[in-house]
Design a protein around this motif. Structure first.
Motif, PDB file in Angstrom:
ATOM      1  N   GLN A  24       0.822  -1.208   0.000  1.00  9.83           N
ATOM      2  CA  GLN A  24       0.000   0.000   0.000  1.00  9.83           C
ATOM      3  C   GLN A  24       0.853   1.254   0.000  1.00  9.83           C
ATOM      4  N   LEU A  25       2.011   1.194   0.671  1.00  7.41           N
ATOM      5  CA  LEU A  25       2.905   2.348   0.744  1.00  7.41           C
ATOM      6  C   LEU A  25       3.848   2.444  -0.456  1.00  7.41           C
ATOM      7  N   HIS A  26       3.779   1.403  -1.331  1.00  6.68           N
ATOM      8  CA  HIS A  26       4.665   1.350  -2.507  1.00  6.68           C
ATOM      9  C   HIS A  26       6.138   1.331  -2.077  1.00  6.68           C
ATOM     10  N   LEU A  27       6.406   0.521  -1.060  1.00  4.63           N
ATOM     11  CA  LEU A  27       7.764   0.357  -0.541  1.00  4.63           C
ATOM     12  C   LEU A  27       8.089  -1.132  -0.500  1.00  4.63           C
ATOM     13  N   THR A  28       9.363  -1.445  -0.299  1.00  3.86           N
ATOM     14  CA  THR A  28       9.744  -2.833  -0.067  1.00  3.86           C
ATOM     15  C   THR A  28       9.515  -3.164   1.400  1.00  3.86           C
ATOM     16  N   GLN A  29       9.389  -4.449   1.706  1.00  2.00           N
ATOM     17  CA  GLN A  29       9.198  -4.846   3.099  1.00  2.00           C
ATOM     18  C   GLN A  29      10.386  -4.461   3.971  1.00  2.00           C
ATOM     19  N   PRO A  30      11.634  -4.637   3.499  1.00  2.00           N
ATOM     20  CA  PRO A  30      12.770  -4.187   4.315  1.00  2.00           C
ATOM     21  C   PRO A  30      12.732  -2.697   4.607  1.00  2.00           C
ATOM     22  N   ALA A  31      12.250  -1.894   3.656  1.00  2.00           N
ATOM     23  CA  ALA A  31      12.175  -0.447   3.868  1.00  2.00           C
ATOM     24  C   ALA A  31      11.165  -0.121   4.969  1.00  2.00           C
ATOM     25  N   VAL A  32      10.041  -0.829   4.967  1.00  2.00           N
ATOM     26  CA  VAL A  32       9.034  -0.620   6.005  1.00  2.00           C
ATOM     27  C   VAL A  32       9.602  -1.012   7.370  1.00  2.00           C
ATOM     28  N   SER A  33      10.277  -2.163   7.424  1.00  2.00           N
ATOM     29  CA  SER A  33      10.883  -2.611   8.687  1.00  2.00           C
ATOM     30  C   SER A  33      11.912  -1.618   9.189  1.00  2.00           C
ATOM     31  N   LYS A  34      12.689  -1.072   8.271  1.00  2.00           N
ATOM     32  CA  LYS A  34      13.728  -0.105   8.645  1.00  2.00           C
ATOM     33  C   LYS A  34      13.104   1.161   9.220  1.00  2.00           C
ATOM     34  N   GLN A  35      12.007   1.643   8.606  1.00  2.00           N
ATOM     35  CA  GLN A  35      11.342   2.840   9.115  1.00  2.00           C
ATOM     36  C   GLN A  35      10.757   2.608  10.503  1.00  2.00           C
ATOM     37  N   LEU A  36      10.165   1.442  10.708  1.00  2.00           N
ATOM     38  CA  LEU A  36       9.616   1.132  12.028  1.00  2.00           C
ATOM     39  C   LEU A  36      10.703   1.036  13.083  1.00  2.00           C
ATOM     40  N   LYS A  37      11.798   0.404  12.722  1.00  2.00           N
ATOM     41  CA  LYS A  37      12.903   0.265  13.670  1.00  2.00           C
ATOM     42  C   LYS A  37      13.467   1.625  14.053  1.00  2.00           C
ATOM     43  N   ALA A  38      13.617   2.518  13.067  1.00  2.00           N
ATOM     44  CA  ALA A  38      14.134   3.856  13.339  1.00  2.00           C
ATOM     45  C   ALA A  38      13.189   4.629  14.259  1.00  2.00           C
ATOM     46  N   LEU A  39      11.883   4.475  14.017  1.00  2.00           N
ATOM     47  CA  LEU A  39      10.906   5.161  14.857  1.00  2.00           C
ATOM     48  C   LEU A  39      10.937   4.614  16.277  1.00  2.00           C
ATOM     49  N   GLU A  40      11.035   3.306  16.417  1.00  2.00           N
ATOM     50  CA  GLU A  40      11.099   2.688  17.740  1.00  2.00           C
ATOM     51  C   GLU A  40      12.348   3.131  18.498  1.00  2.00           C
ATOM     52  N   GLN A  41      13.463   3.239  17.797  1.00  2.00           N
ATOM     53  CA  GLN A  41      14.704   3.672  18.443  1.00  2.00           C
ATOM     54  C   GLN A  41      14.581   5.110  18.927  1.00  2.00           C
ATOM     55  N   GLU A  42      13.944   5.944  18.121  1.00  2.00           N
ATOM     56  CA  GLU A  42      13.798   7.339  18.532  1.00  2.00           C
ATOM     57  C   GLU A  42      12.842   7.489  19.702  1.00  2.00           C
ATOM     58  N   LEU A  43      11.776   6.679  19.695  1.00  2.00           N
ATOM     59  CA  LEU A  43      10.797   6.752  20.781  1.00  2.00           C
ATOM     60  C   LEU A  43      11.242   5.991  22.021  1.00  2.00           C
ATOM     61  N   GLY A  44      12.121   5.006  21.834  1.00  2.00           N
ATOM     62  CA  GLY A  44      12.602   4.214  22.952  1.00  2.00           C
ATOM     63  C   GLY A  44      11.628   3.160  23.421  1.00  2.00           C
ATOM     64  N   VAL A  45      10.702   2.768  22.560  1.00  2.00           N
ATOM     65  CA  VAL A  45       9.736   1.726  22.901  1.00  2.00           C
ATOM     66  C   VAL A  45       9.552   0.807  21.691  1.00  2.00           C
ATOM     67  N   VAL A  46       9.069  -0.411  21.968  1.00  2.00           N
ATOM     68  CA  VAL A  46       8.732  -1.345  20.892  1.00  2.00           C
ATOM     69  C   VAL A  46       7.262  -1.143  20.546  1.00  2.00           C
ATOM     70  N   LEU A  47       6.981  -0.951  19.259  1.00  2.00           N
ATOM     71  CA  LEU A  47       5.619  -0.647  18.818  1.00  2.00           C
ATOM     72  C   LEU A  47       4.822  -1.882  18.417  1.00  2.00           C
ATOM     73  N   PHE A  48       5.521  -2.911  17.919  1.00  2.00           N
ATOM     74  CA  PHE A  48       4.827  -4.105  17.420  1.00  2.00           C
ATOM     75  C   PHE A  48       5.485  -5.383  17.932  1.00  2.00           C
ATOM     76  N   GLU A  49       4.657  -6.409  18.035  1.00  2.00           N
ATOM     77  CA  GLU A  49       5.150  -7.766  18.240  1.00  2.00           C
ATOM     78  C   GLU A  49       4.884  -8.554  16.967  1.00  2.00           C
ATOM     79  N   ARG A  50       5.906  -9.260  16.483  1.00  2.00           N
ATOM     80  CA  ARG A  50       5.718 -10.108  15.305  1.00  2.00           C
ATOM     81  C   ARG A  50       5.124 -11.437  15.749  1.00  2.00           C
ATOM     82  N   GLN A  51       3.971 -11.778  15.192  1.00  2.00           N
ATOM     83  CA  GLN A  51       3.323 -13.049  15.489  1.00  2.00           C
ATOM     84  C   GLN A  51       3.052 -13.791  14.185  1.00  2.00           C
TER      85      GLN A  51
END
Length: 293
Positions: A24-51
């Protein structure tokens, strides 16, 4: 923190799936994971659990979700306001269409839209009503024409008109239909429509209110095909009143009297996007073509 990271966080939260969010975002899956990881690092919390079933928001993710929605909304509001100040409404707008173009006055609608906003680029996608509604809710369509009552609180609608549907039968069944009860009609063979279509929902509701279900023998998604099958004595069907009356005049169908069912036609869009410029542009064009009574 970047706006695109917020958008990615919200998309993954809504779809609960990395691959679908990436599409939907017209991105690769690694790019999405990288953006989430960067956001989590900046916020200092984990946003998602992979199930196994996908991505699930953590307690912290759930708490931050409303703030993220507000941030993105405010950012889009700022962009829209800036465009308004410089007199520009531009960009591609995805529009879902249903039934035939004349009934929804599609040509007049697009003419009004482009007359008011020449920099808008309409992108049309046709489908059944249920499909249009789901694509609007998923953010894949900006607006869509929809047949049926709108009950989802996340979806706003602009009423256009009510269409009347009738039950039609093969002409050779006229004598049989004249004495038929609702139970008799339900037991006859039916030409059904796809799950999610307005006619499918209309028929199910109409008979469910009487404690009945219909017997579908074949499924079709085009009204011309349905008329042909009714004429060929395959079964009964529902049909828009104007089409049913035309078919009756040609001697192709018999109309079971006293069964008119109303179905609202409207333009739908996400309630959260009510003030989005592209959505507002479509609403303005619609008011020209379908003025309020």
């Amino acid at each position: 923190m970047e706006i695109y990271q917020i958008r990615t966080f919200l998309t993954v939260a809504r779809l609960a799936h990395l691959t679908r969010a990436a599409e939907q975002l017209h991105l690769t899956q690694p790019a999405v994971s990288k953006q989430l990881k960067a956001l989590e690092q900046e916020l200092g919390v984990v946003l998602f659990e992979r199930q196994v079933g996908g991505m699930v928001l953590t307690r912290e993710g759930k708490a931050l979700l409303p703030l993220a929605e507000r941030i993105l909304f405010d950012a889009m509001e700022m962009i829209n306001q800036a465009r308004t100040l410089r007199g520009e409404v531009a960009g591609a707008v995805s529009i879902g269409t249903v039934i035939d173009p004349d009934t929804i006055r599609l040509g007049s609608f697009l003419s009004a839209l482009l007359n008011y906003f020449p920099k808008v680029q309409p992108r049309l996608r046709h489908g059944i009503s249920g499909w249009v509604l789901e694509r609007v809710k998923a953010g894949e369509l900006d607006v869509g024409f929809y047949l049926g009552p709108v009950t989802d609180p996340d979806v706003a609608s602009l009423p256009m008109c009510n269409l009347t549907y009738l039950i039609i039968a093969p002409p050779s069944w006229e004598q049989r239909m004249q004495t038929a009860s609702w139970a008799d009609v339900a037991a006859m063979p039916w030409i059904g429509t796809p799950e999610g279509s307005s006619q499918n929902r209309l028929v199910r509701t109409m008979f469910a209110e009487r404690g009945l279900t219909v017997q579908t023998v074949v499924e079709a998604d085009q009204e011309a095909s349905m008329v042909s099958m009714v004429r060929g004595s395959v079964g009964l069907a529902t049909m828009r009143s104007d089409l049913a009356q035309d078919a009756r005049q040609r001697g192709e169908v018999y109309i079971w009297e006293g069964t008119a069912q109303e179905c609202p036609l409207s333009l739908v869009y996400l309630a959260s996007r009510r003030d989005d410029l592209l959505v507002a542009a479509c609403r303005k064009a619609l008011f020209d073509v379908w003025p309020a009574d």
